[in-house]
Design a protein around this motif. Structure first.
Motif, short mmCIF file in Angstrom:
data_model
loop_
_atom_site.label_atom_id
_atom_site.label_comp_id
_atom_site.label_asym_id
_atom_site.label_seq_id
_atom_site.Cartn_x
_atom_site.Cartn_y
_atom_site.Cartn_z
N GLU A 1 -7.56 -0.70 -1.60
CA GLU A 1 -6.21 -0.30 -2.00
C GLU A 1 -5.23 -1.46 -2.15
O GLU A 1 -5.15 -2.32 -1.28
CB GLU A 1 -5.64 0.70 -0.98
CG GLU A 1 -6.35 2.04 -1.01
CD GLU A 1 -5.70 3.05 -0.09
OE1 GLU A 1 -4.48 3.22 -0.15
OE2 GLU A 1 -6.44 3.66 0.70
N CYS B 1 4.73 -1.74 -12.50
CA CYS B 1 3.55 -1.37 -11.71
C CYS B 1 2.46 -0.95 -12.69
O CYS B 1 2.69 -0.15 -13.59
CB CYS B 1 3.90 -0.23 -10.77
SG CYS B 1 2.48 0.31 -9.79
N LYS C 1 0.85 -1.20 0.00
CA LYS C 1 0.00 0.00 0.00
C LYS C 1 0.88 1.24 0.00
O LYS C 1 1.56 1.51 0.99
CB LYS C 1 -0.89 -0.01 1.25
CG LYS C 1 -1.71 1.25 1.47
CD LYS C 1 -2.62 1.06 2.69
CE LYS C 1 -3.09 2.36 3.30
NZ LYS C 1 -3.94 3.17 2.46
N ASN D 1 -0.67 0.26 -11.74
CA ASN D 1 -1.64 1.26 -11.29
C ASN D 1 -1.01 2.44 -10.54
O ASN D 1 -1.47 2.80 -9.47
CB ASN D 1 -2.74 0.59 -10.43
CG ASN D 1 -2.21 -0.11 -9.21
OD1 ASN D 1 -1.00 -0.29 -9.05
ND2 ASN D 1 -3.10 -0.49 -8.32
N PHE E 1 3.96 7.34 -6.74
CA PHE E 1 3.51 5.96 -6.58
C PHE E 1 4.67 4.98 -6.74
O PHE E 1 4.76 3.98 -6.04
CB PHE E 1 2.44 5.61 -7.63
CG PHE E 1 1.03 5.86 -7.15
CD1 PHE E 1 0.46 5.08 -6.16
CD2 PHE E 1 0.26 6.87 -7.70
CE1 PHE E 1 -0.84 5.28 -5.73
CE2 PHE E 1 -1.04 7.09 -7.28
CZ PHE E 1 -1.59 6.31 -6.29
N ARG F 1 -1.29 -1.92 -4.44
CA ARG F 1 -0.40 -1.69 -5.58
C ARG F 1 -0.38 -2.98 -6.40
O ARG F 1 -0.27 -4.07 -5.84
CB ARG F 1 1.00 -1.34 -5.08
CG ARG F 1 1.99 -1.20 -6.21
CD ARG F 1 3.37 -0.81 -5.70
NE ARG F 1 4.35 -1.27 -6.68
CZ ARG F 1 5.40 -0.56 -7.09
NH1 ARG F 1 5.62 0.63 -6.58
NH2 ARG F 1 6.21 -1.04 -8.00
N TYR G 1 -5.34 2.98 -8.95
CA TYR G 1 -5.10 2.75 -7.53
C TYR G 1 -6.28 3.37 -6.81
O TYR G 1 -6.43 4.59 -6.77
CB TYR G 1 -3.78 3.37 -7.07
CG TYR G 1 -3.49 3.02 -5.63
CD1 TYR G 1 -2.81 1.86 -5.32
CD2 TYR G 1 -3.96 3.81 -4.60
CE1 TYR G 1 -2.59 1.50 -4.00
CE2 TYR G 1 -3.75 3.47 -3.27
CZ TYR G 1 -3.06 2.30 -2.98
OH TYR G 1 -2.86 1.95 -1.67
#
Lengths: 738, 331
Positions: free
Chosen positions: A647, A658, A203, A660, A295, A649, A666
């Motif tokens: 939530e 990644c 997260k 999102n 992020f 990742r 996300y």
């Protein structure tokens, strides 16, 4: 002749990277300031609106991201497109040739390795953010893509990349305790045993304001760093190093900051890059991360995998636990307290270790490791209570040692209407089913001697309360004013609070819920000394002994006479009266015992979980300001509700990317996700001095929600977040079994 | 985003004249039409597209009105905002499903700016497509990464070689009510039913509509019909406050007492195009909405579904939404 002072030993909380550790220290045992008993206060303990609230909601409050300076450049960095790759070449030329680009620097060179998607490779400073963005785009990086490890399986597979220097394989910080065989035997003898494999996701912090700084440097040998930080005093030293100027010439300034949750304890890579760009440009640089870079590269809460086997006797007493606990903090260590979390279990075997992957390093995250451990432990405890046929609250109380936990469970059960729960999970009729669950946690939240607070009284009656501390959003200015005003017989609005500058008195970083218990006693001490000194001066005028001066609202009284505040203030020297307060051990306490209950509604046709109500019972010692305390508890509960349901990742294990890193994919809970009610019950029955409560409210929420979902549908969801796909597939599987 | 030329046009023909005539992927990418910009801007900001020029259609007068008459039905200009559509009295009364679909899009801020034309022409949300570091099939690459990747939100019907789902909420509802789009191009004006307008990935993996690069959607017309007044859009999303459909059902029925004289069902969020399910409609025709009939319709609607590794849940979910939609319309 040396004076022998009476000493006493106390336990304080020391914070390293936001993770608190208990330390015993010796302090003077002397008379001094004491908090007034409840009911004797005029301001403390009363709901007082935060002083900077209007500034924040009208946009007047200036955050670091809002800072604009003459000649200021905009910084951006080039993020790695791969999770694990060797840099073949970085072509900065096209960026350098763009009009408006002032500085381009390499952060990684040919042959260097990038270790995660988003790892910064180069940085630019340009006259507008758009040009900076164009420059980032113009920089061409050639990679030699290496095999990556995103999952535990990939990290532990033969031939996996070794991700930590000087380390064999990708396992670290292994801590094995207890005798596995002995525990296995004890589990054999248990009346009831449950075994679950649980997991929680990575997260990110999703701070309102992204990480970064505005570096006010124009050549020369001094600078001001406008930092979005949890620690005003954690910035200047590193900034000075990168700027190549004396630390004493670097001021850090943070008047407001848009949340940190444990991720903003140092200058960081973003701050380093801001300083390096400014040094080269000899111009101010605005270097706050884009949301995507935030992020990818600004830390996260570590994921977890927990394989737990727990057994009890026929009275519900916990007998034995076998727990394998994996911390997944990417390149970082991750956090997760060893089991049994909070509960007392006779025989314990646990194997706790970190597995490293090609993902940005974890950082401290509001109660590091505790929400993960709570979800693991509370899931097996809950499951076992049903299996043993013992009421869930009663079962927990039998295995919790602290009477405060037991009291909080009773209060919470009454508030949520625990009797309304399903005796048999999933027994409710219809497609939409309700359930109730609960969970507990524990947190330290003590103070330590570090804050230096100055209270300054001028002859015209103006009063300043000053400390270099930061306001993480908890209402620091407001309680500093409340404590000072209460002591001097003034109103909150009479106090000019100054914080957020490293040229003021020292303060601790806001981590481990230690700000209030470290700062409030020092404020009290400064105000107390001011009151003593003013009483002395007033006594001379009033013709009474200093100890007979009584501070009343707006005046100091003695005998049958009194002086107005203005008259008292006129007695200070022309340069003003400035007295410094430091930490007072007697004015702070530690350890809190959060207990929470959740009522949910599960739509078994869509898998959607709606939280109806949360009850959060929280001890916080002396509650300085119930309004800001409730806000903080509500914020924590909502944050963990979002962790429970939405939530996570998401990283593609094949591509190592990644998927999102944005606010669309996300998913953070929004307005329509809010519960109908978050009921806060503040427990201040035990008359302890102040304790920090920043972290405890986030610990039990997701566990209570998960247990409520089980109570509603009779199927346990063992991985967070509890999304519709998991609920529907679990119900389908259950349906096939039935 | 890259630097581009922004052209404000006064007429649709002027826009058509500025659009590329070719049919290659690049011809669609070089010049883009701007209406509300809610999708276009995010594509520009992520550099998923880097056009040479952007044509702002908002300066064209007359494209932002909703009108209705008994002969032509409902006419919705391409620049009508989703908020105006959702709040239009005639739409709410006579085409309630369209108002519901419009109101379900995004957030109030998006609906205040986003347009009907933009909603129909928006690009997919698949996170592989939207990642600036991934060149997927839809962006001219060789692979649809969703197929064997993290495909929780991807298609279960009508997919391959691309597994996107069409993101529009309006499209399934408009299609269920027999809407046609009006398209202006170099050879004048043409009309297309939404079933022809949207194309499956086996026809083109890089486009979602049959439009030429130099065509512009100007309006949508929805005929008056016996089903329009009893229509609904049932959308399921993970995050209620702002999300695309994980699955959605656009449904409309004509009732005769307690039985269904005719039904229209188009699914959203489960296929690369709005997914019309005539077999489900047939299963309802002439029946009462009892449990067995609803189950038969739901099963027929998801007939042929081929879930990927992470999206099998969409099958029970969508079936339940079909039942919910019909129950609601027959209540």
């Amino acid at each position: 002749m040396a004076e022998t002072k009476k000493k006493k030993k106390i336990i304080i909380t020391k914070v390293v990277d936001g993770i608190d550790t208990e330390v015993e220290i010796e302090v003077d045992d002397v008379d001094g300031p004491q908090w007034l008993p409840k009911g004797a206060t005029r301001l403390i303990g009363k709901p007082i609106q935060r002083l900077d609230g209007p500034d924040k909601v009208t946009g007047k409050a200036r955050y670091p991201v809002d800072v604009r300076l003459p000649g200021m450049l905009w910084g951006r960095w080039v993020p790695s497109a791969h999770a694990n790759a060797r840099i073949v070449s970085v072509d900065l030329g096209p960026a350098r040739r763009l009009a408006g680009v002032k500085v381009v620097i390499e952060l990684k060179h040919a042959e260097d390795v990038v270790r995660f998607h988003g790892d910064p490779i180069a940085a630019v400073a340009a006259t507008t953010p758009e040009i900076a963005d164009d420059a980032v785009h113009a920089i061409k990086v050639q990679y030699d893509v290496l095999p990556h490890a995103i999952t535990v399986e990939q990290a532990l597979a033969p031939g996996a990349p070794s991700l930590r220097a000087n380390q064999n394989g990708n396992i670290s910080r292994r801590n094995e305790q207890g005798n596995k065989a002995e525990v296995a035997e004890a589990l054999e003898g248990c009346a009831h045993v449950v075994e679950l494999e649980l997991s929680t996701p990575i997260k990110p912090h999703v701070c309102f304001e992204t990480h970064g700084v505005v570096v006010d440097y124009r050549g020369g040998d001094s600078a001001t760093i406008h930092a979005s930080t949890q620690g005003v005093f954690t910035i200047s030293q590193d900034a000075a190093k990168w700027l190549g100027i004396p630390v004493g010439n670097v001021e850090t300034n943070c008047q407001h900051m848009g949340s940190g949750y444990g991720s903003k304890f140092s200058l960081g890579k973003d701050g380093e890059v801001g300083c390096r760009l400014a040094k080269e440009a000899k111009l101010p640089v605005h270097m706050l991360l884009t949301r995507r870079d935030e992020f990818l590269a600004a830390g996260n809460r570590s994921a977890s995998i927990q394989k737990i086997k727990l057994g009890c006797d026929n009275q519900g007493k916990l007998i034995a636990i076998d727990a394998e606990q994996i911390r997944l903090g990417g390149l970082g260590r991750g956090s997760q307290p060893g089991h049994p979390y909070v509960y007392k279990v006779e025989k314990v075997y646990r194997d706790v270790y970190s597995v490293h992957t090609n993902i940005d390093s974890s950082r401290a995250w509001r109660a590091p490791g505790h929400p993960q451990a709570s979800f693991g432990m509370e899931s097996v405890v809950d499951e076992l209570s049903y299996k043993a046929g013992i009421d869930g609250v009663e079962f927990r109380k039998r295995n919790l040692e602290d009477p405060m936990h037991r009291r909080h469970l009773d209060e919470g059960a009454a508030a949520i209407g625990w009797h309304r729960r399903n005796r048999v999970p999933g027994q409710g009729a219809g497609a939409i089913k309700r359930g109730i669950g609960c969970a507990v946690g524990v947190w330290g939240g003590g103070g330590r001697p570090i804050c230096e607070v100055d209270v300054i009284v001028q002859r015209d009656g103006s009063v300043t309360c000053r400390c270099g501390t930061q306001d993480l959003g908890t209402g620091t200015r407001t309680y500093m004013a409340m404590i000072t005003a209460e002591e001097l017989g003034l109103e909150v609005a009479d106090i000019n609070v100054q914080i957020g500058r490293s040229i003021y008195g020292n303060a601790n970083p806001s981590g481990g819920s230690t700000t209030v218990p470290s700062l409030a006693p020092a404020v009290k001490h400064a105000a107390y000394q001011t009151r003593e000194e003013l009483s002395k001066r007033a006594a001379a005028v009033l013709g009474v002994k200093p100890e007979d001066v009584r501070v009343q609202v707006g005046k100091f009284a003695g005998g049958s006479r009194s002086l107005t505040w203005k008259q008292v203030a006129a007695l200070v020297p022309p340069e003003g009266l400035s007295l410094r307060g430091v930490w007072q051990a007697d004015l702070a306490s530690r350890t809190t015992h959060p207990a929470q209950f959740a009522e949910v509604e599960v739509d078994t046709e869509t898998g959607h979980v709606r939280v109806i109500k949360i009850v959060a019972v929280q001890d916080c010692g002396l509650c300085l300001n119930p309004l800001t305390t409730e806000s903080q508890l509500q914020g924590g509960v909502i944050q963990s509700m979002s962790y429970a349901l939405l939530e996570a990742r998401v990283d593609d294990p094949t591509l190592g990317m990644c998927l999102n890193p944005n606010m669309e994919d996300y998913k953070v809970a929004g307005t329509t996700e809010m519960p109908e009610e978050v009921q806060i019950i503040i427990d201040d029955k035990d008359d302890r001095p102040v304790v920090g409560i920043g972290e405890p409210p986030v610990i039990p929420t997701q566990s209570a929600i998960a247990n409520a979902v089980y109570n509603a549908i009779g199927v346990r969801i063992t991985s967070l977040p509890i999304t519709p796909d998991k609920v529907l597939m679990a119900l389908e599987q259950e349906g096939r079994r039935a | 985003m890259n630097a581009f030329e922004l052209v404000k046009v006064r007429t649709v023909d002027q826009a058509v004249g500025l659009l590329p005539t070719g049919r290659r992927r690049n011809d669609y990418a070089r010049v883009k039409i701007l209406a509300g910009g809610q999708d276009l801007l995010s594509e520009l900001k992520e550099r998923i597209i880097e056009p040479d020029s952007v044509i702002d259609l908002k300066s064209v007068p007359g494209l932002d009105t909703v009108s209705h008459n008994d002969r032509d039905g409902l006419t919705i200009g391409a620049l009508v905002t989703l908020t105006d559509l959702a709040e239009n009295d005639v739409v709410r009364e006579r085409f309630p499903g369209i108002a519901e679909a419009a109101a379900s899009v995004g957030t109030p801020q998006i609906r205040n700016v986003g347009t009907v034309g933009g909603n129909l022409c928006q690009r997919p949300r698949c996170w592989y497509y939207r990642s600036k570091d991934i060149i997927c099939l839809k962006k001219g690459g060789a692979v649809c990464y969703a197929k064997d990747g993290l495909n929780k939100y991807n298609a279960i019907l009508g997919a391959g070689p691309s597994w996107i789902v069409h993101p529009s909420d309006l499209a399934p509802m408009l299609q269920a009510l027999g809407a046609k789009v009006t398209i202006v191009g170099p050879r004048g004006t043409r009309e297309a039913g939404l079933d022809e307008f949207f194309i499956t990935p086996d026809i083109s993996a890089t486009r979602e509509t049959d439009m030429l690069a130099n065509e512009v959607v100007t309006k949508v017309t929805v005929p008056n019909s016996p089903v329009a007044g009893r229509s609904t859009y049932v959308k399921f999303r993970e995050r209620g406050s702002n999300d695309f459909a994980v699955a959605a059902v656009a449904a409309a029925v004509e009732r005769a007492g307690g039985t269904i004289r005719q039904a229209r069902i188009v699914l959203g969020g489960v296929a690369p195009v709005p997914w019309h399910v005539p077999d489900a409609e047939a299963a309802l025709q002439g029946k009462r909405a009892d449990d067995a009939t609803l189950q038969a319709a739901a099963d027929a609607a998801l007939e042929g579904a081929e879930p990927l590794a992470h999206n099998a849940y969409k099958i029970p979910l969508t079936k339940n939404l079909v039942k919910r939609a019909i129950r609601k319309l027959m209540a």
